[in-house]
Design an enzyme around this catalytic site. Sequence first.
Site, PDB file in Angstrom:
ATOM      1  N   GLY A 100       2.901 -14.295  -4.435  1.00  0.00           N
ATOM      2  CA  GLY A 100       3.828 -13.272  -3.960  1.00  0.00           C
ATOM      3  C   GLY A 100       4.657 -13.789  -2.798  1.00  0.00           C
ATOM      4  O   GLY A 100       4.551 -14.954  -2.389  1.00  0.00           O
ATOM      5  N   PHE A 101       5.450 -12.910  -2.256  1.00  0.00           N
ATOM      6  CA  PHE A 101       6.379 -13.261  -1.176  1.00  0.00           C
ATOM      7  C   PHE A 101       5.628 -13.812   0.048  1.00  0.00           C
ATOM      8  O   PHE A 101       5.793 -14.982   0.425  1.00  0.00           O
ATOM      9  CB  PHE A 101       7.195 -12.002  -0.854  1.00  0.00           C
ATOM     10  N   ILE A 102       4.769 -13.019   0.638  1.00  0.00           N
ATOM     11  CA  ILE A 102       4.097 -13.475   1.867  1.00  0.00           C
ATOM     12  C   ILE A 102       3.021 -14.508   1.533  1.00  0.00           C
ATOM     13  O   ILE A 102       2.871 -15.510   2.234  1.00  0.00           O
ATOM     14  CB  ILE A 102       3.497 -12.276   2.640  1.00  0.00           C
ATOM     15  N   LEU A 109      -4.271 -10.782   0.349  1.00  0.00           N
ATOM     16  CA  LEU A 109      -2.916 -10.226   0.308  1.00  0.00           C
ATOM     17  C   LEU A 109      -2.597  -9.551  -1.019  1.00  0.00           C
ATOM     18  O   LEU A 109      -1.573  -8.871  -1.128  1.00  0.00           O
ATOM     19  CB  LEU A 109      -1.878 -11.343   0.556  1.00  0.00           C
ATOM     20  N   TYR A 131       0.131   4.915  -1.009  1.00  0.00           N
ATOM     21  CA  TYR A 131      -0.035   3.499  -0.617  1.00  0.00           C
ATOM     22  C   TYR A 131      -0.760   3.432   0.730  1.00  0.00           C
ATOM     23  O   TYR A 131      -1.723   2.687   0.902  1.00  0.00           O
ATOM     24  CB  TYR A 131       1.357   2.852  -0.527  1.00  0.00           C
TER      25      TYR A 131
END
Length: 328
Positions: free
Chosen positions: A10-12, A77, A149
Amino acid sequence: MRALVTGAAGFIGSHLSEALLQRGDQVVAIDNLATGSLRNLSAVRSWPAFRFIQADVCDSQALERLCDPPFDVIFHLAAAVGVRTILDHPLASLNTNLRGTENALAAAAPGSTLIVASTSEVYGKNESGPLSEQADRILGAGELARWWYAVAKMADEALALASHREGKVKALVVRLFNTVGPRQTGRYGMVLPNLVRQALAGEPLTVYGDGEQTRCFTYVEDTVKAMIALAESPASPGLIFNIGQSTEISINALARRVLELTGSRSKIVHVSYQEAYGDSYEDMRRRVPDCSLLERTIGFMPTNRLDEAIRAVAAEIQARGEGECASA
Ligand code: UDP
């Protein structure tokens, strides 16, 4: 150190994996590739200290097998992220975010440090100013899916801290404030990649609501630097840390800055929340972190690097050929 990164494609997660490898750490990376992409890991996939495994954090047995022998650090994450994802797939998102954390905590050895990625969303409608980790969490009505969330992440935080308190694992929580940078996709609703893509394509920039809501955007490089430092700090287990920077910007001002830095002549249009997200949405007007605990613990606090982030996101989109009408 020997690190496991869940959600590594993913992004991070991909930036974190890269930063760990660049320091000389060994990284085992897992991702189910539901929203992550192997393209995010292309710079490191051939590194000998890197191993990628396609696996789901909801698969408890796969995680348990992976954690033998134990890791020094687990960065958890993997999650369903983005307002869009939560609104479109609430049940699957809740399952991933609750079970994934439960499984990661169960698989971790007592000697491992486990970092659970949480979110500034948990502060909800507490708009009182710089929010310390002790601030109240104020969520809207239970029927509004937008808050689910935060509900899952709050449970994740409690699971992590309880596991730490009972000696199961050295767990800590990081609450990330609007992390931005290359590889973040706008597909799941995040504002910065959406606005930059629109600016480069010559499309109207869609600002939701009146656009006067503010956020504090944090450059991903700073976010992962703080996470790694916390993983190494003997003072961090058992605690919650905000990771962000404290310069606020309204979404209107963000859209204007995107236009300036990309040289785009696109217009800014205001779209109602109802039109953008439907009925199950409620926004927060303001969300500013107090990162003094982070600074006291690791001697570092992210700074405002928004222009750098906008330029980097624009460069990435242009390199992929998605910004057709850019004029500068
Ligand atoms: N937003 C917007 N245009 C978009 C996407 C989001 O104006 O194309 C707004 C959104 O309503 C919110 C802010 O930008 O007020 C930040 O949204 P994002 O989903 O990036 O993060 P979060 O809401 O979790 O802070």
